[in-house]
Design a protein around this motif. Structure first.
Motif, PDB file in Angstrom:
ATOM      1  N   VAL A  84      18.955  78.610   3.785  1.00  0.00           N
ATOM      2  CA  VAL A  84      20.089  78.819   2.876  1.00  0.00           C
ATOM      3  C   VAL A  84      19.651  78.598   1.427  1.00  0.00           C
ATOM      4  O   VAL A  84      19.971  79.385   0.537  1.00  0.00           O
ATOM      5  CB  VAL A  84      21.273  77.905   3.255  1.00  0.00           C
ATOM      6  N   ALA A  85      18.875  77.552   1.189  1.00  0.00           N
ATOM      7  CA  ALA A  85      18.445  77.225  -0.173  1.00  0.00           C
ATOM      8  C   ALA A  85      17.505  78.273  -0.752  1.00  0.00           C
ATOM      9  O   ALA A  85      17.509  78.512  -1.957  1.00  0.00           O
ATOM     10  CB  ALA A  85      17.778  75.853  -0.191  1.00  0.00           C
ATOM     11  N   GLU A 108      12.098  72.095  -5.996  1.00  0.00           N
ATOM     12  CA  GLU A 108      13.494  72.531  -6.038  1.00  0.00           C
ATOM     13  C   GLU A 108      14.138  72.349  -4.667  1.00  0.00           C
ATOM     14  O   GLU A 108      15.286  71.916  -4.568  1.00  0.00           O
ATOM     15  CB  GLU A 108      13.583  73.991  -6.469  1.00  0.00           C
ATOM     16  N   LEU A 109      13.384  72.695  -3.624  1.00  0.00           N
ATOM     17  CA  LEU A 109      13.897  72.488  -2.267  1.00  0.00           C
ATOM     18  C   LEU A 109      14.088  71.004  -1.987  1.00  0.00           C
ATOM     19  O   LEU A 109      15.112  70.589  -1.439  1.00  0.00           O
ATOM     20  CB  LEU A 109      12.943  73.101  -1.232  1.00  0.00           C
ATOM     21  N   ILE A 157      17.923  69.663  -1.106  1.00  0.00           N
ATOM     22  CA  ILE A 157      18.274  69.382   0.293  1.00  0.00           C
ATOM     23  C   ILE A 157      18.359  67.875   0.472  1.00  0.00           C
ATOM     24  O   ILE A 157      17.353  67.177   0.594  1.00  0.00           O
ATOM     25  CB  ILE A 157      17.259  70.007   1.266  1.00  0.00           C
ATOM     26  N   GLU A 158      19.580  67.398   0.488  1.00  0.00           N
ATOM     27  CA  GLU A 158      19.817  65.959   0.559  1.00  0.00           C
ATOM     28  C   GLU A 158      19.307  65.376   1.872  1.00  0.00           C
ATOM     29  O   GLU A 158      19.587  65.896   2.949  1.00  0.00           O
ATOM     30  CB  GLU A 158      21.318  65.684   0.432  1.00  0.00           C
ATOM     31  N   HIS A 216      19.683  85.090   7.475  1.00  0.00           N
ATOM     32  CA  HIS A 216      20.549  84.417   6.514  1.00  0.00           C
ATOM     33  C   HIS A 216      21.959  84.989   6.542  1.00  0.00           C
ATOM     34  O   HIS A 216      22.937  84.254   6.393  1.00  0.00           O
ATOM     35  CB  HIS A 216      19.965  84.505   5.096  1.00  0.00           C
ATOM     36  N   GLU A 217      22.084  86.301   6.721  1.00  0.00           N
ATOM     37  CA  GLU A 217      23.418  86.911   6.822  1.00  0.00           C
ATOM     38  C   GLU A 217      24.200  86.287   7.971  1.00  0.00           C
ATOM     39  O   GLU A 217      25.386  85.975   7.831  1.00  0.00           O
ATOM     40  CB  GLU A 217      23.296  88.419   7.030  1.00  0.00           C
TER      41      GLU A 217
END
Length: 133
Positions: free
Chosen positions: A37-38, A48-49, A53-54, A98-99
Motif C-alpha cells: 500500500v505504501a 520513507e517506508l 509503517i508504524e 494493489h487494486e
C-alpha cells in the motif's frame, strides 16, 4: 474425504492448494500489505517506508522487502551515488494486486463499525465474565 467422492484425494487438493496458499501467505502478511500500500504511489525509499509503517522494525522491513522482491512484486533500484540511493517500486503484477488490496481496505473501512459491534455483541453473549473485569 467422502467415500463417494473418489476423484478427489488429499494429495490432489494439497498439490493445488499448497502453491496458492504460499502466495496468499506472502501477500496477505501484516507487513507485506502495508508495504504494498505504501509503495503504490510510485518509487519510495527505505527510510520513507520505515517512517510510514508504524511498528515495523528495520530488520522486518528488510526481510519483507527482500521476499517481495524475490516474489517479483517489488523492484529494487540502486543508484550509484554516495551514499547509495535505493528505491522500491511495485511491479505491474503488484499494482494489479494493489487494486484488490484497495477494495479490501475500502470494505474494511466501510464495515469496521459493524465488525466492532458484532464482536461486542458476541462477547456479551458468550463471554460475559470479560465485561466485568
Amino acid at each position: 474425504m467422502s467415500q463417494r467422492n473418489t476423484g478427489v484425494t488429499v494429495q490432489a487438493v494439497n498439490a493445488h492448494a499448497c502453491p496458492v496458499r504460499e502466495v496468499l501467505d506472502r501477500v496477505a502478511g501484516k507487513w507485506s500489505v502495508q508495504i504494498l500500500v505504501a509503495a503504490a504511489q510510485g518509487p519510495v525509499r527505505f527510510t520513507e517506508l520505515e517512517r510510514g509503517i508504524e511498528g515495523i522494525s528495520r530488520r522486518m522491513l528488510t526481510l519483507t522487502l527482500r521476499n517481495l522482491e524475490r516474489d517479483g512484486l517489488v523492484k529494487r533500484t540502486v543508484y550509484a551515488t554516495v551514499p547509495p540511493k535505493v528505491e522500491y517500486e511495485l511491479t505491474p503484477v503488484a499494482l494489479e494486486l494493489h487494486e484488490t488490496l484497495q477494495r479490501l481496505t475500502d470494505w474494511a473501512e466501510r464495515n469496521r463499525v459493524y465488525v466492532a459491534e458484532a464482536r461486542a455483541a458476541y462477547d456479551a453473549e458468550h463471554r460475559p465474565e470479560l465485561l466485568d473485569a
